[in-house]
Design a protein around this motif. Structure first.
Motif, PDB file in Angstrom:
ATOM      1  N   PRO A  17     -11.220  -9.737  -1.230  1.00 54.85           N
ATOM      2  CA  PRO A  17      -9.996  -9.137  -0.676  1.00 54.85           C
ATOM      3  C   PRO A  17     -10.289  -8.146   0.442  1.00 54.85           C
ATOM      4  N   LYS A  18      -9.467  -8.195   1.477  1.00 56.36           N
ATOM      5  CA  LYS A  18      -9.570  -7.216   2.566  1.00 56.36           C
ATOM      6  C   LYS A  18      -8.682  -6.046   2.159  1.00 56.36           C
ATOM      7  N   ALA A  19      -9.131  -4.816   2.392  1.00 58.14           N
ATOM      8  CA  ALA A  19      -8.297  -3.667   2.013  1.00 58.14           C
ATOM      9  C   ALA A  19      -7.000  -3.706   2.818  1.00 58.14           C
ATOM     10  N   PRO A  20      -5.855  -3.706   2.149  1.00 60.42           N
ATOM     11  CA  PRO A  20      -4.601  -3.780   2.903  1.00 60.42           C
ATOM     12  C   PRO A  20      -4.329  -2.491   3.685  1.00 60.42           C
ATOM     13  N   ILE A  21      -3.709  -2.616   4.853  1.00 61.23           N
ATOM     14  CA  ILE A  21      -3.306  -1.424   5.626  1.00 61.23           C
ATOM     15  C   ILE A  21      -1.827  -1.215   5.336  1.00 61.23           C
ATOM     16  N   GLU A  22      -1.523  -0.289   4.455  1.00 66.92           N
ATOM     17  CA  GLU A  22      -0.121  -0.081   4.070  1.00 66.92           C
ATOM     18  C   GLU A  22       0.432   1.246   4.564  1.00 66.92           C
ATOM     19  N   GLU A  23      -0.483   2.113   5.084  1.00 61.99           N
ATOM     20  CA  GLU A  23       0.007   3.367   5.662  1.00 61.99           C
ATOM     21  C   GLU A  23      -0.912   3.811   6.785  1.00 61.99           C
ATOM     22  N   ILE A  24      -0.349   4.552   7.714  1.00 62.95           N
ATOM     23  CA  ILE A  24      -1.128   5.094   8.829  1.00 62.95           C
ATOM     24  C   ILE A  24      -0.745   6.563   8.968  1.00 62.95           C
ATOM     25  N   GLY A  25      -1.730   7.435   8.911  1.00 63.29           N
ATOM     26  CA  GLY A  25      -1.486   8.868   9.062  1.00 63.29           C
ATOM     27  C   GLY A  25      -0.460   9.398   8.079  1.00 63.29           C
TER      28      GLY A  25
END
Ligand SMILES: Cc1ncc(COP(=O)(O)O)c(C=O)c1O
Length: 438
Positions: A17-25
Motif C-alpha cells: 500500500p502507498k500511504a494515502p495523502i488525505e491532508e496537507i498542512g
C-alpha cells in the motif's frame, strides 16, 4: 481457484500500500480532490496516470511461501488476515480503488461494490436475515426492493413490518414493538431496519435520527440501520452522520451519472461490511472491472454534475410551480409539510434534481405531457447527465397493488422527472411546450 471459498471472508489489505495523502498542512482534503488519485499508485502500473482495467480472473502469488502465507491469513492460522488479491470473484484492483473512493464520500470505513443496486440490496439483506427474522422498512421503497422483501425473502421465512416514511419517534417505537412481537412469534429476531430516503418516487424523507433513537431504545441485539441514499447521495445527504450504519447506492444513478452502466454499493463500518463481503465472496455479484473503471471516471465529476443538475432543477421547479396546468410538485426545495421540512433541514444539504410533478388531470393528461417532451427523454432511471421523465404508476411501480399505490400517493397524474446538466432555459422551454400540449 482456492479450494476453500467460504473461508475467504476477510478484507484483503493491499500487498504494497502507498500511504494515502488525505491532508496537507493540517487541512483535510475534500472528496472532490481525492477522487483524482486516492487509492491508486501509478508506480505499481508502469507509471500509468490512470488505473488500467485489470482483466484477470486470478492473481499470481510471488512464490509458494507467499501463497501459503496468504492462506494462513485467510484461514486464521496467522493473525492479520489475507494480504492482497487472490481471485476476481472476491475483488480486483479497479473495484478496490472504487470502494476506497466511495468510502470517502460517506465517511465510511469500508465499502463493497456490486453488479447492480439490486444485487447490493439483495446480498445485504440475505447476509443479515435468517429464517424467522423480521425486516422493518420504511415505505415506499423502490418497487424491486419492496418486492425482494415481500416476495423473495418471504420464501425463506423472513417477514417484514413497514412504516410510512415520515413516521415520528413515537410511531417508530410502536413499529419496533410490533416487529419484536412478530419475530418472537416466528422464533427469530429483528434483523435489519431498512430505509429509503428520499423515497422513490414520492421524495418522502425518513427521520434517520429518530429511527436510530428508537432502535437504540427498543432493540437489544445488534440490528443495523441500512439506508438507500440513491436520490441524494453522495452529495446532499450523509446518512452515516445521522445514525445510519450502512449506506446503500444504486451507482447506476447519480454516481455513474451518464446512463451508461449498472452497478451498486454499500458502505459503513467494517464490522457491518464483513458478513456481506463473506456472502459476496461466496455468491459473486461484484461489480466488473470495466464498470468499476467507468465509475472511477464518473466520480471525478460527480460533484460538478450533481451541483449543476441541482441548480437546473431549482430553476425548472420555480417555473413548474407557477404553471396553471401543474397541480403540485414533490420537490425537496419546496416542501409544504412542516414535519418533512424539519427532517430535510436536519439531514439534507441540497434538494437534488429528481422530483415529482403532478399534472392537472390523470393518466391521459400525464401521457400527453410525456409524449410531447422533445429534450427530456421518456425513460425510467435518474441521475444521468440528460433529463429523463417517466410515469411511475404505469411503469416502475406498476406491480405495486392499487391500494398501496393510493396509500403512498403514487397517483395517475404523477410524472417523475430527473433533471440533467443541459441548459436550464432550454429545459424550461421544453416543459412549457409539452404542458401547452396537455
Ligand atoms: C432508489 C433506488 N434504489 C435501488 C435501485 C436499484 O438499482 P439498480 O437498477 O442499479 O439495480 C433503484 C433503481 O431505480 C432506485 O431508484
Amino acid at each position: 481457484m482456492p479450494d476453500s471459498t467460504d473461508s475467504v471472508d476477510q478484507p484483503t489489505p493491499r500487498r504494497k500500500p502507498k500511504a494515502p495523502i488525505e491532508e496537507i498542512g493540517g487541512r483535510k482534503l475534500k472528496p472532490a480532490t481525492l477522487m483524482m488519485g486516492h487509492g491508486f499508485d501509478p508506480v505499481l502500473s508502469e507509471g500509468s496516470l490512470k488505473p488500467p482495467i485489470f482483466l484477470t480472473s486470478t492473481f499470481a502469488f510471488e512464490n509458494a511461501a507467499a501463497g501459503k502465507r496468504h492462506f494462513e491469513g485467510i484461514t486464521g492460522k496467522r493473525p492479520g488476515g489475507a494480504e492482497g488479491l487472490v481471485y476476481s470473484r472476491f475483488n480486483g484492483p479497479n473495484q478496490e480503488i472504487l470502494e476506497d473512493r466511495l468510502s470517502i464520500w460517506d465517511g465510511a470505513e469500508d465499502a463493497l461494490t456490486f453488479a447492480s443496486g439490486m444485487t447490493a440490496i439483495s446480498v445485504l439483506m440475505l447476509a443479515y436475515c435468517s429464517a424467522g427474522d423480521v425486516i422493518v422498512h420504511s415505505g415506499p421503497l423502490y418497487a424491486a426492493s419492496e418486492g425482494f422483501v415481500a416476495k423473495i425473502l418471504s420464501k425463506f421465512g423472513v417477514t417484514y413490518v413497514d412504516f410510512p416514511a415520515g413516521a415520528t419517534r413515537e410511531e417508530l417505537d410502536a413499529v419496533l414493538e410490533k416487529a419484536k412481537a412478530q419475530a418472537a412469534e416466528q422464533g427469530g429476531k429483528v434483523a435489519m431496519i431498512y430505509l429509503e430516503s428520499p423515497a422513490n418516487p414520492t421524495n418522502a424523507l425518513v427521520d434517520i435520527e429518530a429511527v436510530k433513537a428508537a432502535r437504540d431504545a427498543g432493540l437489544e441485539q445488534d440490528c443495523p440501520i441500512a439506508i438507500d441514499n440513491t436520490f441524494l447521495g453522495p452529495l446532499w445527504q450523509q446518512p452515516l452522520n445521522h445514525g445510519a450504519d450502512i449506506v446503500v447506492y444504486s451507482l447506476t444513478k447519480y454516481v455513474g451519472g451518464h446512463s451508461d452502466l449498472v452497478a451498486g454499493s454499500i458502505a459503513g463500518a467494517k464490522k457491518w461490511m464483513d458478513p456481506v463481503r463473506a456472502l459476496r465472496n461466496t455468491m459473486g455479484g461484484i461489480c466488473d472491472p470495466n464498470t468499476a473503471w467507468m465509475l472511477l471516471r464518473s466520480l471525478e465529476t460527480v460533484e460538478l454534475r450533481m451541483q449543476r443538475a441541482g441548480d437546473n432543477a431549482a430553476k425548472v421547479c420555480a417555473f413548474l410551480a407557477e404553471h396553471p396546468k401543474v397541480e403540485g410538485l414533490g420537490y425537496l426545495g419546496m416542501i409544504s409539510d412542516p414535519r418533512q421540512q424539519d427532517i430535510y433541514d436536519r439531514h439534507c444539504s441540497g434538494a437534488g434534481s429528481t422530483f415529482s410533478v403532478f399534472i392537472k388531470g390523470g393518466e391521459a393528461e400525464s401521457f400527453r405531457f410525456l409524449d410531447s417532451l422533445r429534450i427530456a427523454k421518456l425513460a425510467v432511471s435518474l441521475g444521468g447527465t440528460e433529463t429523463l421523465a417517466s410515469h411511475p404508476a404505469a411503469m416502475t411501480h406498476l406491480s405495486v397493488p392499487d391500494e398501496r399505490k393510493a396509500q403512498l400517493g403514487i397517483t395517475d397524474n404523477l410524472v417523475r422527472i430527473s433533471i440533467g446538466v443541459e441548459d436550464p432555459d432550454d429545459l424550461i422551454a421544453d416543459f412549457d411546450q409539452a404542458l401547452a400540449a396537455v
